[in-house]
Design a protein around this motif. Structure first.
Motif, short mmCIF file in Angstrom:
data_model
loop_
_atom_site.label_atom_id
_atom_site.label_comp_id
_atom_site.label_asym_id
_atom_site.label_seq_id
_atom_site.Cartn_x
_atom_site.Cartn_y
_atom_site.Cartn_z
N ALA A 155 11.40 58.42 -6.70
CA ALA A 155 10.80 59.13 -5.57
C ALA A 155 9.28 59.18 -5.67
O ALA A 155 8.58 59.10 -4.66
CB ALA A 155 11.37 60.54 -5.48
N ALA A 156 8.76 59.32 -6.90
CA ALA A 156 7.31 59.34 -7.10
C ALA A 156 6.77 57.96 -7.45
O ALA A 156 5.56 57.80 -7.58
CB ALA A 156 6.95 60.33 -8.21
N ASP A 157 7.66 56.99 -7.61
CA ASP A 157 7.30 55.64 -8.05
C ASP A 157 6.31 55.72 -9.21
O ASP A 157 5.17 55.23 -9.13
CB ASP A 157 6.71 54.82 -6.90
N VAL A 158 6.77 56.32 -10.30
CA VAL A 158 5.87 56.63 -11.42
C VAL A 158 5.32 55.35 -12.04
O VAL A 158 5.93 54.29 -12.00
CB VAL A 158 6.59 57.48 -12.50
N HIS A 159 4.15 55.50 -12.62
CA HIS A 159 3.46 54.39 -13.28
C HIS A 159 3.18 54.77 -14.72
O HIS A 159 3.24 55.95 -15.10
CB HIS A 159 2.15 54.06 -12.57
N GLY A 160 2.86 53.78 -15.53
CA GLY A 160 2.55 54.02 -16.92
C GLY A 160 1.35 53.22 -17.36
O GLY A 160 0.57 52.71 -16.54
N LYS A 161 1.22 53.05 -18.66
CA LYS A 161 0.10 52.32 -19.22
C LYS A 161 0.23 50.81 -19.02
O LYS A 161 -0.71 50.06 -19.33
CB LYS A 161 -0.03 52.63 -20.72
N ASN A 162 1.38 50.36 -18.52
CA ASN A 162 1.61 48.93 -18.34
C ASN A 162 1.54 48.49 -16.89
O ASN A 162 2.00 47.39 -16.55
CB ASN A 162 2.97 48.54 -18.93
N HIS A 163 0.97 49.30 -16.01
CA HIS A 163 0.98 48.92 -14.59
C HIS A 163 0.23 47.64 -14.33
O HIS A 163 0.61 46.85 -13.46
CB HIS A 163 0.42 50.04 -13.72
N HIS A 164 -0.83 47.38 -15.07
CA HIS A 164 -1.63 46.17 -14.83
C HIS A 164 -0.80 44.91 -15.06
O HIS A 164 -1.12 43.86 -14.54
CB HIS A 164 -2.87 46.16 -15.74
N ARG A 165 0.32 45.04 -15.83
CA ARG A 165 1.20 43.89 -16.08
C ARG A 165 2.55 44.00 -15.41
O ARG A 165 3.10 43.00 -14.95
CB ARG A 165 1.41 43.73 -17.59
N ASP A 166 3.11 45.22 -15.37
CA ASP A 166 4.50 45.38 -14.98
C ASP A 166 4.72 46.21 -13.73
O ASP A 166 5.86 46.49 -13.38
CB ASP A 166 5.28 46.03 -16.13
N SER A 167 3.65 46.62 -13.04
CA SER A 167 3.75 47.44 -11.84
C SER A 167 4.38 48.80 -12.16
O SER A 167 4.37 49.25 -13.30
CB SER A 167 4.50 46.70 -10.73
N SER A 168 4.92 49.44 -11.15
CA SER A 168 5.46 50.80 -11.29
C SER A 168 6.98 50.77 -11.35
O SER A 168 7.62 49.72 -11.26
CB SER A 168 4.97 51.68 -10.14
N PHE A 169 7.59 51.94 -11.49
CA PHE A 169 9.03 52.02 -11.72
C PHE A 169 9.83 51.36 -10.60
O PHE A 169 10.81 50.66 -10.85
CB PHE A 169 9.45 53.50 -11.86
N GLY A 170 9.40 51.58 -9.37
CA GLY A 170 10.15 51.03 -8.24
C GLY A 170 10.26 49.53 -8.23
O GLY A 170 11.21 48.97 -7.68
N GLY A 203 -2.27 47.05 -11.46
CA GLY A 203 -2.00 45.73 -10.92
C GLY A 203 -1.33 45.85 -9.56
O GLY A 203 -1.45 46.87 -8.89
N PRO A 204 -0.57 44.82 -9.14
CA PRO A 204 0.09 44.86 -7.83
C PRO A 204 1.07 46.02 -7.72
O PRO A 204 1.69 46.42 -8.70
CB PRO A 204 0.81 43.50 -7.76
N GLY A 205 1.22 46.55 -6.52
CA GLY A 205 2.13 47.65 -6.26
C GLY A 205 3.57 47.20 -6.15
O GLY A 205 3.89 46.01 -6.19
N SER A 206 4.46 48.17 -5.97
CA SER A 206 5.90 47.90 -5.92
C SER A 206 6.40 47.58 -4.53
O SER A 206 7.53 47.11 -4.37
CB SER A 206 6.66 49.13 -6.44
N GLY A 207 5.60 47.84 -3.51
CA GLY A 207 6.04 47.64 -2.14
C GLY A 207 6.51 48.92 -1.47
O GLY A 207 6.83 48.90 -0.27
N GLY A 208 6.55 50.04 -2.20
CA GLY A 208 6.89 51.31 -1.58
C GLY A 208 5.82 51.71 -0.58
O GLY A 208 4.62 51.63 -0.86
N LEU A 209 6.24 52.15 0.60
CA LEU A 209 5.28 52.39 1.68
C LEU A 209 4.33 53.54 1.38
O LEU A 209 3.18 53.53 1.83
CB LEU A 209 6.03 52.66 2.99
N LEU A 210 4.79 54.56 0.64
CA LEU A 210 3.92 55.66 0.24
C LEU A 210 3.68 55.65 -1.27
O LEU A 210 3.27 56.66 -1.85
CB LEU A 210 4.51 57.01 0.65
N SER A 211 3.92 54.52 -1.90
CA SER A 211 3.67 54.41 -3.33
C SER A 211 2.17 54.51 -3.59
O SER A 211 1.36 53.96 -2.85
CB SER A 211 4.22 53.09 -3.85
N PHE A 212 1.83 55.20 -4.66
CA PHE A 212 0.42 55.43 -4.99
C PHE A 212 -0.30 54.22 -5.58
O PHE A 212 -1.40 53.88 -5.15
CB PHE A 212 0.33 56.63 -5.94
#
Length: 439
Positions: A115-130, A348-357
Motif C-alpha cells: 500500500a505504501a510501496d515501500v523502498h529501501g537502500k536498494n532502490h537505485h538497483r531494484d526499485s520499490s516493493f511493488g 532508480g526507476p519506479g514501480s509503476g504505482g500511480l501514487l507511488s512515491f
C-alpha cells in the motif's frame, strides 16, 4: 472497540472503531457492513502520519491475517496482508533468502509494504516493493476478493495507493537468494554535501544497497558532511556459518520522555561523535539487522521525541534538480533544524504505482521533533520548492501536506481517482490522510 489511534510520529490522534479480522471471509463481512465514515486497513502502525487512521469510522487491524507459504524453487512468497517482514526474514534468512526490499524497519506488514510501496537502500538497483509483486488479492468495496496482476489498472492504483482502493488480503512476490546472514559494507566519510553527491553518483551502482547519513546541523564549509554506508550480501567465502536471523530489541525506550530531550545541543553532540567515529574509508562486516534496521534495536524509539511526537519529512527531486536539494539542506542547516536522523539516497526507476512515491532522483528524509520554531512555514516552503522541481513528498510519512500540492506532486492523481471511483464509487475506503488531502 473505539480507541484513539496515531501514526508512528504520535501526532494528531483520532478515535475509531478498531477490529481485528482473522480471515478473508470475516474481512469481507466487515467491509460489507462498514459505517458511514468508511473503513481503512491498518498493519503495525509504522506509517508516520495519519494514513492508517479513520476518525469516527472503522479501522481494520489486519495483523490477524497471518498465513504464508514459500516456494523454494522459484523464490516466491505468497503471504497474507498481515504478515510482517520480520516474520518472513526470521524464516527465510536461514533458508538462504531475503525479502526483495526492506525499509528502515522490519516491523511492516506485507499489506502495508504494498500500500505504501515501500523502498529501501536498494532502490537505485531494484526499485520499490511493488515492482516485485507478481499478484495480489484485494478485497474491494463490494466485499469481494479480486486477484490483480501487474498491468491491471486497479493493481497500479493499489501499489502505493495508501489503502484507499481496498484491503490487500494477500500478495505474491519474489525474494532474493543469499549465501550468508552477513553484509559486506564499505563505510566512507565525506567532507560536505557536494562531495557526498559526487561520491554517491560515481559509486552507488557498484553496490546493491547504499545510504548516506547527513549531519544536518553542520554549517559553512562542512554543510552536508556525511557518512556513506554501502554494501552487499556477503558471499559464503566471507562467512562459513549458515545464515541465521533472530534479532530482537536490545533496549526499551521509556514509556515517557521529557519534551526537548532531542534538542539542538544533544543532537549536535551526537552528530559530532557519529561523524568523528566513522572511518575516512573502511570495509566492515555487519549482520543484516544492524545494517538494515538499527532503530529496531530500541523498542518504541518514537517515544524518545516526547509526548508531542515528531514529523518525518521525506521528499524526492529528480536528477538535475540538485540545486533544489542543496537549497533545502542549506535552509535546514541555517535554520538549525534539529533532526536526529537525516538520510539521503538515490532512487532508480519506479514501480509503476500511480501514487507511488519513488522516482529517479535524490530523496532526503529527516525526523523533526514537533514544536521547533518556524517549522510549519519552513516545510511549507520546501513543499513548493519540491513541487516546482518536479518532485514529491512521501505520503506514508506525511502528516502535514496541504491538498493543493497533491496534483503538482503526483501527476497521475486524476487517473488514480478515476480508477478508484470505478472500484469504490461510494468512497467506502477512507482515512484521515485521504480527507486531509482530498483524495
Amino acid at each position: 472497540m473505539t480507541t484513539f489511534l496515531t501514526g508512528w510520529g504520535r501526532t494528531a490522534p483520532t478515535p475509531a472503531v478498531l477490529t481485528r479480522p482473522r480471515s478473508v471471509e470475516e474481512l469481507c463481512e466487515l467491509i460489507g457492513a462498514a459505517p458511514g465514515r468508511g473503513v481503512v486497513a491498518r498493519g503495525l502502525g509504522r506509517s508516520y502520519g495519519d494514513a492508517a487512521q479513520n476518525a469516527g469510522g472503522l479501522v481494520l487491524d489486519c495483523t490477524g491475517l497471518d498465513g504464508w507459504t514459500f516456494d523454494e524453487g522459484s523464490g516466491l512468497v505468497t503471504a497474507s496482508g498481515g504478515v510482517s517482514l520480520h516474520e518472513l526474514m526470521t524464516a527465510l534468512v536461514p533458508r538462504g533468502w531475503f525479502v526483495p526490499v526492506s525499509p528502515g524497519t522490519r516491523h511492516v506488514t506485507v499489506g502495508g509494504a504494498v500500500a505504501a510501496d515501500v523502498h529501501g537502500k536498494n532502490h537505485h538497483r531494484d526499485s520499490s516493493f511493488g515492482a516485485h509483486v507478481r499478484s495480489l488479492t484485494l478485497v474491494t468495496a463490494d466485499g469481494t476478493a479480486r486477484t490483480l496482476r501487474p498491468g491491471d489498472p486497479l493493481f497500479q492504483a493499489t501499489v502505493g495507493g495508501m489503502g484507499l482502493t481496498g484491503v490487500i488480503a494477500e500478495a505474491t512476490f519474489g525474494c532474493v537468494p543469499i549465501e550468508t546472514s552477513l553484509m559486506r559494507v564499505d563505510v566512507e566519510r565525506t567532507a560536505d554535501l557536494d562531495e557526498t553527491l559526487a561520491t554517491m553518483a560515481a559509486t552507488d551502482d557498484r553496490y546493491r544497497y547504499t545510504v548516506a547519513w547527513i549531519d544536518l546541523l553542520a554549517q559553512g564549509r562542512r554543510m552536508g558532511r556525511s557518512v556513506l554506508t554501502r554494501g552487499d550480501h556477503a558471499a559464503r567465502t566471507d562467512e562459513k556459518e549458515p545464515p541465521a536471523f533472530a534479532p530482537g530489541a536490545l533496549v526499551r525506550a521509556p514509556a515517557w520522555a521529557p519534551g526537548g530531550l532531542l534538542n539542538g545541543l544533544s543532537v549536535r553532540a551526537f552528530n559530532e561523535v557519529w561523524y568523528r567515529k566513522a572511518p575516512r574509508r573502511r570495509t566492515i562486516v555487519q549482520g543484516i539487522a544492524p545494517f538494515f534496521h538499527p532503530l529496531d534495536f530500541v523498542d518504541g524509539w518514537n517515544r524518545m521525541y516526547g509526548s508531542r511526537g515528531f514529523v518525518q519529512y521525506q521528499f524526492v527531486v529528480p536528477f538535475g534538480a540538485e540545486e533544489t536539494l542543496r537549497g533545502i539542506v542549506g535552509a535546514l542547516s541555517a535554520h538549525g533544524t534539529v533532526s536526529f536522523l537525516t538520510v539521503l539516497k538515490r532512487f532508480g526507476p519506479g514501480s509503476g504505482g500511480l501514487l507511488s512515491f519513488p522516482m529517479p532522483g535524490w530523496t532526503l528524509a529527516l525526523d523533526i521533533p514537533v514544536g521547533q520554531r518556524g517549522l510549519a512555514g519552513l516545510l511549507r516552503g520546501f513543499d513548493r520548492r519540491v513541487a516546482e522541481a518536479g518532485g514529491r513528498v512521501y505520503l506514508a510519512k506525511d502528516s502535514r501536506l496541504h491538498a493543493d500540492m497533491m496534483a503538482a506532486m503526483y501527476p497521475e492523481l486524476e487517473r488514480w481517482r478515476q480508477i478508484r471511483e470505478q472500484a469504490d464509487p461510494a468512497g467506502l475506503f477512507r482515512s484521515d490522510l485521504a480527507r486531509r488531502l482530498r483524495l
